[in-house]
Design a protein around this motif. Structure first.
Motif, PDB file in Angstrom:
ATOM      1  N   GLU A  69      26.059 -31.887  -6.621  1.00 22.46           N
ATOM      2  CA  GLU A  69      26.080 -32.426  -7.955  1.00 22.46           C
ATOM      3  C   GLU A  69      25.077 -31.693  -8.728  1.00 22.46           C
ATOM      4  OE1 GLU A  69      23.601 -36.276  -6.017  1.00 22.46           O
ATOM      5  OE2 GLU A  69      25.594 -36.014  -5.284  1.00 22.46           O
ATOM      6  N   SER A  70      24.329 -30.270  -9.074  1.00 16.95           N
ATOM      7  CA  SER A  70      23.744 -29.821  -9.715  1.00 16.95           C
ATOM      8  C   SER A  70      24.502 -28.808  -9.951  1.00 16.95           C
ATOM      9  CB  SER A  70      22.313 -29.568  -9.115  1.00 16.95           C
ATOM     10  OG  SER A  70      21.205 -30.902  -9.310  1.00 16.95           O
ATOM     11  N   TYR A  71      25.033 -28.048  -9.303  1.00 16.28           N
ATOM     12  CA  TYR A  71      25.278 -26.435  -9.745  1.00 16.28           C
ATOM     13  C   TYR A  71      26.447 -26.409  -8.922  1.00 16.28           C
ATOM     14  CZ  TYR A  71      20.551 -25.816 -10.845  1.00 16.28           C
ATOM     15  OH  TYR A  71      19.333 -25.780 -10.934  1.00 16.28           O
ATOM     16  N   ASP A  72      28.087 -26.026  -9.535  1.00 11.53           N
ATOM     17  CA  ASP A  72      29.703 -25.995  -8.665  1.00 11.53           C
ATOM     18  C   ASP A  72      28.890 -24.302  -8.108  1.00 11.53           C
ATOM     19  OD1 ASP A  72      30.548 -27.525 -10.879  1.00 11.53           O
ATOM     20  OD2 ASP A  72      30.863 -25.389 -12.156  1.00 11.53           O
ATOM     21  N   LYS A  73      30.078 -24.226  -6.960  1.00 11.34           N
ATOM     22  CA  LYS A  73      29.661 -23.262  -5.978  1.00 11.34           C
ATOM     23  C   LYS A  73      29.741 -21.760  -6.456  1.00 11.34           C
ATOM     24  CE  LYS A  73      32.579 -25.450  -1.860  1.00 11.34           C
ATOM     25  NZ  LYS A  73      33.367 -25.273  -1.212  1.00 11.34           N
ATOM     26  N   SER A  74      30.190 -21.825  -7.689  1.00  8.63           N
ATOM     27  CA  SER A  74      30.330 -20.305  -8.743  1.00  8.63           C
ATOM     28  C   SER A  74      28.759 -19.539  -8.784  1.00  8.63           C
ATOM     29  CB  SER A  74      31.202 -20.609 -10.214  1.00  8.63           C
ATOM     30  OG  SER A  74      30.564 -21.624 -10.945  1.00  8.63           O
ATOM     31  N   ASP A  75      27.995 -21.098  -9.577  1.00 14.95           N
ATOM     32  CA  ASP A  75      26.994 -20.914  -9.735  1.00 14.95           C
ATOM     33  C   ASP A  75      26.026 -20.388  -8.448  1.00 14.95           C
ATOM     34  OD1 ASP A  75      27.095 -21.898 -12.461  1.00 14.95           O
ATOM     35  OD2 ASP A  75      26.711 -24.037 -11.439  1.00 14.95           O
ATOM     36  N   PHE A  76      26.349 -20.917  -7.333  1.00 17.03           N
ATOM     37  CA  PHE A  76      25.313 -20.099  -5.862  1.00 17.03           C
ATOM     38  C   PHE A  76      25.637 -19.007  -5.965  1.00 17.03           C
ATOM     39  CE2 PHE A  76      25.018 -24.908  -5.714  1.00 17.03           C
ATOM     40  CZ  PHE A  76      23.737 -25.218  -5.540  1.00 17.03           C
ATOM     41  N   GLU A  77      27.207 -18.582  -6.481  1.00 14.31           N
ATOM     42  CA  GLU A  77      27.303 -17.405  -5.947  1.00 14.31           C
ATOM     43  C   GLU A  77      27.393 -15.948  -6.770  1.00 14.31           C
ATOM     44  OE1 GLU A  77      32.244 -18.606  -4.998  1.00 14.31           O
ATOM     45  OE2 GLU A  77      31.458 -19.463  -3.423  1.00 14.31           O
ATOM     46  N   ASP A  78      26.861 -16.878  -8.156  1.00 15.17           N
ATOM     47  CA  ASP A  78      26.484 -15.654  -8.829  1.00 15.17           C
ATOM     48  C   ASP A  78      25.081 -15.569  -8.872  1.00 15.17           C
ATOM     49  OD1 ASP A  78      28.794 -15.685 -10.582  1.00 15.17           O
ATOM     50  OD2 ASP A  78      28.192 -17.620 -11.792  1.00 15.17           O
ATOM     51  N   ASP A  79      24.129 -15.972  -8.680  1.00 14.25           N
ATOM     52  CA  ASP A  79      22.441 -16.419  -8.159  1.00 14.25           C
ATOM     53  C   ASP A  79      22.751 -16.766  -6.595  1.00 14.25           C
ATOM     54  OD1 ASP A  79      21.477 -15.323 -10.543  1.00 14.25           O
ATOM     55  OD2 ASP A  79      22.244 -17.883 -11.083  1.00 14.25           O
ATOM     56  N   THR A  80      23.193 -15.055  -6.179  1.00 16.77           N
ATOM     57  CA  THR A  80      23.052 -15.096  -4.757  1.00 16.77           C
ATOM     58  C   THR A  80      21.860 -15.583  -3.874  1.00 16.77           C
ATOM     59  OG1 THR A  80      25.432 -14.375  -4.367  1.00 16.77           O
ATOM     60  CG2 THR A  80      24.097 -14.285  -2.277  1.00 16.77           C
TER      61      THR A  80
END
Length: 218
Positions: A54-65
């Protein structure tokens, strides 16, 4: 009150991560969540992986692993009733002292992530920023405590966490409070030395034991 403040500062945390966290190989959102679950981070009732998105996209989590996932696990959902996503860590902003109740919120969250091993009861506080006076009092294992605290605008008095660590040591709990600093905010955790070693091995996060006056506030 603190939960709402964290929501409002979420973008600042994300920007800090983007600019300051050393890049490590990307890991998928699903794999990161699986790893945290293996480390013992349990989502609270009603929280799903969709809640985290709800706060971030999956790509955000993967960019900042690893780090962004850790911050998110320690946060609350971004809508009422502001439920903590997990009770196993806490995303804390040091600029949170606004009025009476601010230090109560801190001790309630410390109690929560310690799974009541620090079972603070009858918590009371007083915060008067204009007159530079603050204190917090509570009962723990039948003993009464009252700590006078320093006022520095809306910054927390970091010595509070040193006092908490000392109490925890007196109770001889195998866990201690750990931290990863993110600027003005941090993720606070409660773990054993073995758990810290495993955490570092599986996430690559440079977590350390919390030294309050040094790590949070001045």
């Amino acid at each position: 009150m603190i939960s709402v403040f964290l929501i409002l500062t979420g973008f600042k945390t994300y920007k800090f991560l983007k600019e300051n966290v050393k890049k490590i190989p990307k890991v998928s959102f699903e794999e990161q969540l699986k790893t945290y679950k293996e480390l013992g981070y349990k989502l609270n009732s009603g929280i799903t992986k969709e809640t985290l998105l709800e706060s971030y996209d999956k790509s955000d989590f993967e960019d900042d692993t690893w780090v962004l996932m850790y911050v998110t696990l320690g946060s609350t959902i971004e809508r009422e009733p502001w439920t903590p996503i997990t009770n196993d860590c806490w995303h804390f902003d040091a600029e949170c002292i606004e009025d009476n109740g601010s230090y109560i919120d801190i001790l309630e969250n410390i109690k929560r992530i310690s799974k009541n091993k620090l079972n603070f009861e009858n918590i009371k506080d007083f915060v008067d920023i204009d007159n530079e006076k603050a204190w917090v009092s509570f009962e723990l294992n039948g003993k009464n405590h009252k700590w006078n605290l320093r006022i520095d605008n809306d910054w927390v008095d970091g010595s509070l966490f040193d006092k908490i660590q000392e109490l925890n040591s007196e109770l001889k709990n195998p866990e201690k409070f750990s931290v990863i600093g993110l600027g003005q905010d941090a993720v606070i955790d409660f773990m054993t030395e073995k758990e810290m070693s495993e955490f570092k091995k599986m996430t690559n996060i440079k977590i350390k034991w919390l030294n309050g006056i040094k790590d949070i506030g001045e």
